[in-house]
Design an enzyme around this catalytic site. Sequence first.
Site, PDB file in Angstrom:
ATOM      1  N   SER A  56      93.191  67.938 -14.294  1.00 34.39           N
ATOM      2  CA  SER A  56      92.423  68.753 -13.085  1.00 34.39           C
ATOM      3  C   SER A  56      92.849  70.147 -13.217  1.00 34.39           C
ATOM      4  O   SER A  56      93.940  70.431 -13.566  1.00 34.39           O
ATOM      5  CB  SER A  56      92.959  68.035 -12.126  1.00 34.39           C
ATOM      6  N   TYR A  69      98.412  63.274  -6.364  1.00 32.25           N
ATOM      7  CA  TYR A  69      97.205  63.557  -7.339  1.00 32.25           C
ATOM      8  C   TYR A  69      97.610  65.048  -8.204  1.00 32.25           C
ATOM      9  O   TYR A  69      97.447  65.129  -9.356  1.00 32.25           O
ATOM     10  CB  TYR A  69      96.106  63.785  -6.473  1.00 32.25           C
TER      11      TYR A  69
END
Length: 164
Positions: A56, A69
């Site tokens: 990410s 996350y």
Amino acid sequence: VNNAGTIRREDALAFTEKDWDEVIDLNLKSVFFLSQAVAKQFIAQGQGGKIINIASMLSFQGGIRVPSYTASKSGVLGITRLLANEWAAQGINVNAIAPGYMATNNTQQLRDDEQRSQEILDRIPAGRWGVPEDLQGPVVFLASAASDYVNGHTLAVDGGWLAR
């Protein structure tokens, strides 16, 4: 392609251990153990192979309200490098793609918030949310012989977000 992932949004002070564990288990632990399993198969076949992890842009940034996350995707970047170092000699390339803000179920809450969505769009030089199809070319490249000398790299596919 290790593409499973989940996200939980909450301030770090209120984040629960359950939410932490569920995200870390899916986003990080599964990447490691699935990579390990496929690498064993590649080695047994004796022809090497390609592993592509989905990281990410938060692998490079701290994020806001997504502690597990951010930690998991930062870990994906690190595991990608580690596995590339360990398995390159067996002909296994391990790389990752770091998507930016993509129009998926993981970002639905952000896109539904008109003000937050506009703030995000204002920062993306491409001026739009990414779509899953934007990842096709990078995946094909990393899975092909064209990337045989690319190993341990995390490729940002973010409409220019990280360039800002």
